[in-house]
Design a protein around this motif. Structure first.
Motif, PDB file in Angstrom:
ATOM      1  N   HIS A 243       0.834  -1.206   0.000  1.00  0.00           N
ATOM      2  CA  HIS A 243       0.000   0.000   0.000  1.00  0.00           C
ATOM      3  C   HIS A 243       0.871   1.259   0.000  1.00  0.00           C
ATOM      4  N   GLU A 244       1.912   1.259   0.833  1.00  0.00           N
ATOM      5  CA  GLU A 244       2.773   2.439   0.912  1.00  0.00           C
ATOM      6  C   GLU A 244       3.587   2.615  -0.357  1.00  0.00           C
ATOM      7  N   SER A 245       3.950   1.529  -0.998  1.00  0.00           N
ATOM      8  CA  SER A 245       4.660   1.633  -2.268  1.00  0.00           C
ATOM      9  C   SER A 245       3.796   2.301  -3.323  1.00  0.00           C
ATOM     10  N   MET A 246       2.479   2.061  -3.256  1.00  0.00           N
ATOM     11  CA  MET A 246       1.563   2.608  -4.251  1.00  0.00           C
ATOM     12  C   MET A 246       1.082   4.015  -3.913  1.00  0.00           C
ATOM     13  N   TYR A 247       0.899   4.285  -2.601  1.00  0.00           N
ATOM     14  CA  TYR A 247       0.232   5.531  -2.212  1.00  0.00           C
ATOM     15  C   TYR A 247       1.067   6.434  -1.320  1.00  0.00           C
ATOM     16  N   GLY A 248       2.306   6.072  -1.029  1.00  0.00           N
ATOM     17  CA  GLY A 248       3.152   6.915  -0.202  1.00  0.00           C
ATOM     18  C   GLY A 248       3.062   6.567   1.270  1.00  0.00           C
ATOM     19  N   SER A 249       3.948   7.174   2.087  1.00  0.00           N
ATOM     20  CA  SER A 249       3.977   6.901   3.514  1.00  0.00           C
ATOM     21  C   SER A 249       4.502   8.104   4.268  1.00  0.00           C
ATOM     22  N   GLU A 250       4.184   8.134   5.547  1.00  0.00           N
ATOM     23  CA  GLU A 250       4.655   9.221   6.409  1.00  0.00           C
ATOM     24  C   GLU A 250       6.172   9.192   6.520  1.00  0.00           C
ATOM     25  N   GLU A 251       6.745   7.993   6.542  1.00  0.00           N
ATOM     26  CA  GLU A 251       8.195   7.853   6.650  1.00  0.00           C
ATOM     27  C   GLU A 251       8.920   8.607   5.542  1.00  0.00           C
TER      28      GLU A 251
ATOM     29  N   GLY B 127       3.047   7.076  -5.685  1.00  0.00           N
ATOM     30  CA  GLY B 127       3.881   5.923  -5.429  1.00  0.00           C
ATOM     31  C   GLY B 127       5.311   6.300  -5.077  1.00  0.00           C
ATOM     32  N   ILE B 128       5.980   5.398  -4.365  1.00  0.00           N
ATOM     33  CA  ILE B 128       7.386   5.592  -4.000  1.00  0.00           C
ATOM     34  C   ILE B 128       8.207   4.576  -4.782  1.00  0.00           C
ATOM     35  N   PRO B 129       9.062   5.021  -5.682  1.00  0.00           N
ATOM     36  CA  PRO B 129       9.844   4.089  -6.498  1.00  0.00           C
ATOM     37  C   PRO B 129      10.685   3.143  -5.638  1.00  0.00           C
ATOM     38  N   ASN B 130      10.646   1.879  -5.992  1.00  0.00           N
ATOM     39  CA  ASN B 130      11.472   0.851  -5.340  1.00  0.00           C
ATOM     40  C   ASN B 130      11.273   0.771  -3.828  1.00  0.00           C
ATOM     41  N   TYR B 131      10.112   1.153  -3.339  1.00  0.00           N
ATOM     42  CA  TYR B 131       9.866   1.188  -1.897  1.00  0.00           C
ATOM     43  C   TYR B 131      10.024  -0.203  -1.276  1.00  0.00           C
ATOM     44  N   ILE B 132       9.411  -1.201  -1.874  1.00  0.00           N
ATOM     45  CA  ILE B 132       9.449  -2.553  -1.308  1.00  0.00           C
ATOM     46  C   ILE B 132      10.863  -3.118  -1.343  1.00  0.00           C
TER      47      ILE B 132
ATOM     48  N   GLY C 287       9.995  -8.955  -7.773  1.00  0.00           N
ATOM     49  CA  GLY C 287       8.754  -9.360  -8.421  1.00  0.00           C
ATOM     50  C   GLY C 287       7.551  -8.695  -7.784  1.00  0.00           C
ATOM     51  N   ILE C 288       7.543  -8.598  -6.439  1.00  0.00           N
ATOM     52  CA  ILE C 288       6.456  -7.909  -5.739  1.00  0.00           C
ATOM     53  C   ILE C 288       6.438  -6.436  -6.121  1.00  0.00           C
ATOM     54  N   GLN C 289       7.625  -5.835  -6.250  1.00  0.00           N
ATOM     55  CA  GLN C 289       7.702  -4.422  -6.604  1.00  0.00           C
ATOM     56  C   GLN C 289       7.136  -4.165  -8.003  1.00  0.00           C
ATOM     57  N   LEU C 290       7.416  -5.071  -8.928  1.00  0.00           N
ATOM     58  CA  LEU C 290       6.882  -4.918 -10.285  1.00  0.00           C
ATOM     59  C   LEU C 290       5.353  -4.964 -10.276  1.00  0.00           C
ATOM     60  N   VAL C 291       4.804  -5.853  -9.464  1.00  0.00           N
ATOM     61  CA  VAL C 291       3.347  -5.930  -9.357  1.00  0.00           C
ATOM     62  C   VAL C 291       2.801  -4.642  -8.770  1.00  0.00           C
ATOM     63  N   ALA C 292       3.465  -4.115  -7.730  1.00  0.00           N
ATOM     64  CA  ALA C 292       3.012  -2.865  -7.112  1.00  0.00           C
ATOM     65  C   ALA C 292       3.053  -1.716  -8.114  1.00  0.00           C
ATOM     66  N   ASP C 293       4.098  -1.684  -8.947  1.00  0.00           N
ATOM     67  CA  ASP C 293       4.205  -0.619  -9.955  1.00  0.00           C
ATOM     68  C   ASP C 293       3.079  -0.723 -10.978  1.00  0.00           C
ATOM     69  N   ASP C 294       2.762  -1.950 -11.386  1.00  0.00           N
ATOM     70  CA  ASP C 294       1.664  -2.146 -12.336  1.00  0.00           C
ATOM     71  C   ASP C 294       0.334  -1.738 -11.723  1.00  0.00           C
ATOM     72  N   MET C 295       0.148  -2.070 -10.457  1.00  0.00           N
ATOM     73  CA  MET C 295      -1.095  -1.733  -9.782  1.00  0.00           C
ATOM     74  C   MET C 295      -1.250  -0.221  -9.628  1.00  0.00           C
ATOM     75  N   GLU C 296      -0.134   0.467  -9.399  1.00  0.00           N
ATOM     76  CA  GLU C 296      -0.187   1.918  -9.261  1.00  0.00           C
ATOM     77  C   GLU C 296      -0.577   2.589 -10.576  1.00  0.00           C
ATOM     78  N   ARG C 297      -0.085   2.039 -11.676  1.00  0.00           N
ATOM     79  CA  ARG C 297      -0.370   2.642 -12.978  1.00  0.00           C
ATOM     80  C   ARG C 297      -1.776   2.348 -13.455  1.00  0.00           C
ATOM     81  N   ASP C 298      -2.373   1.273 -12.929  1.00  0.00           N
ATOM     82  CA  ASP C 298      -3.706   0.871 -13.364  1.00  0.00           C
ATOM     83  C   ASP C 298      -4.739   1.387 -12.374  1.00  0.00           C
ATOM     84  N   PRO C 299      -5.566   2.359 -12.721  1.00  0.00           N
ATOM     85  CA  PRO C 299      -6.529   2.934 -11.781  1.00  0.00           C
ATOM     86  C   PRO C 299      -7.627   1.981 -11.364  1.00  0.00           C
TER      87      PRO C 299
END
Length: 312
Positions: free
Chosen positions: A250-258, A265-270, A296-308
């Motif tokens: 979720h934080e990789s896609m939508y950002g985080s307080e940290e 999204g935060i690039p390469n967060y995971i 592999g998880i990061q690639l999925v997160a990136d795809d999910m972020e790009r797909d509304p």
């Protein structure tokens, strides 16, 4: 040990021999058979207890019940019931002037010295096997399992030993649940039940150690380099992360307080999160394999972020 090799060779090449024609291990006097069996891993010793040869079967069973492996087998047979029979409740009664949670020492006050010594002996003998045994207890309740760990490892000084003992349990429990043990985005929460990461967290809370996987990744991660399979170590980290990795996703896609970033999204967060766990690893091959699981998880997160259509 040569007798053991001969025993295995005779089994594979000639199958079951008629009575009176045993070779290898079965040809030795029973006392020597027992000594040989005690050098085996516990699983191998247990398999010998099912052999067709009466002599080999008897020697293996004696090694398991009265020999070197007796403490571990006693934990498997009676450990949970022993703790369950003496442990106090999690909370103190209302009539107690100090209402609140009981410490593990208070909950195990009724445990005999003999049982304490037996549990500690079993843990010192084969921690990986014992960890697997008590992890199976968690299918019904975590109380007996985490109290056992608190007894045999009463301080955070045992963190290295506890984490090293988790590899077999993580791999085998994952296999029994029908998944690989590596990081994944499986929706079925039951697939993550009974993994040892939950038990380790309960143990740390029980001994009062203010240690959390996601807050001290370097500390926890350096104790995972000893795992033979770094992909399984990655799965252990993923299962230990908040909400089994969902929070990282979720934080990789939508950002985080940290990161001070929201709504993007935060690039390469995971991958960056995972890198903190292996930052002190000396084995570069293990480190690369560990990080590859999260890519592999990061690639999925990136795809999910790009797909509304995902989660928005």
């Amino acid at each position: 040990m040569a007798a053991l090799r001969a025993h295995k060779s005779s089994q594979s090449s000639q199958g079951s021999r008629p009575s009176g024609q045993d070779t290898g291990l079965a040809a030795l006097p029973q006392e020597l058979q027992i000594r040989c069996v005690e050098f085996l891993a516990l699983g191998d010793a247990a398999s010998l207890a099912k052999q067709i040869s009466k002599g080999t079967r008897a020697a293996a069973r004696r090694a398991l019940t009265r020999g070197r492996w007796r403490p571990v087998c006693e934990v498997a047979r009676n450990g949970k019931a022993t703790i369950e029979g003496v442990m106090g409740g999690y909370f103190k009664g209302d009539d107690n002037p100090q209402v609140g949670k009981r410490t593990w020492q208070e909950r195990l006050a009724g445990l005999s010295d003999a049982s304490r010594a037996l549990f500690r002996e079993a843990w010192a003998l084969e921690p990986a096997e014992v960890m697997f045994i008590i992890n199976l207890w968690t299918r019904e309740s975590y109380h007996e399992a985490y109290l056992f760990l608190c007894l045999v490892e009463p301080s955070a000084d045992g963190l290295r030993r506890v984490l090293a003992a988790c590899e077999y349990s993580h791999r085998e429990c994952a296999r029994r649940a029908g998944h690989s043990g590596r990081p994944s985005l499986a929706d079925d929460a039951e697939e993550r039940e009974s993994l040892p990461s939950e038990l380790v967290g309960a143990w740390l809370r029980g001994i009062g150690a203010r240690l959390f996987f996601h807050q001290q990744p370097t500390l926890f991660g350096e104790h995972l380099e000893c795992w033979e399979d770094p992909a399984q170590a990655a799965g252990f980290v993923w299962a230990s992360s908040p909400d089994c990795g969902r929070e990282w996703l979720h934080e990789s896609m939508y950002g985080s307080e940290e990161y001070g970033m929201y709504g993007e999204g935060i690039p390469n967060y995971i991958v960056d999160k995972a890198r903190a766990y292996c930052s002190r690893w000396d084995d570069q091959i293990k480190k690369a394999t560990f990080l590859r699981q999260f890519m592999g998880i990061q690639l999925v997160a990136d795809d999910m972020e790009r797909d509304p259509s995902y989660w928005r």
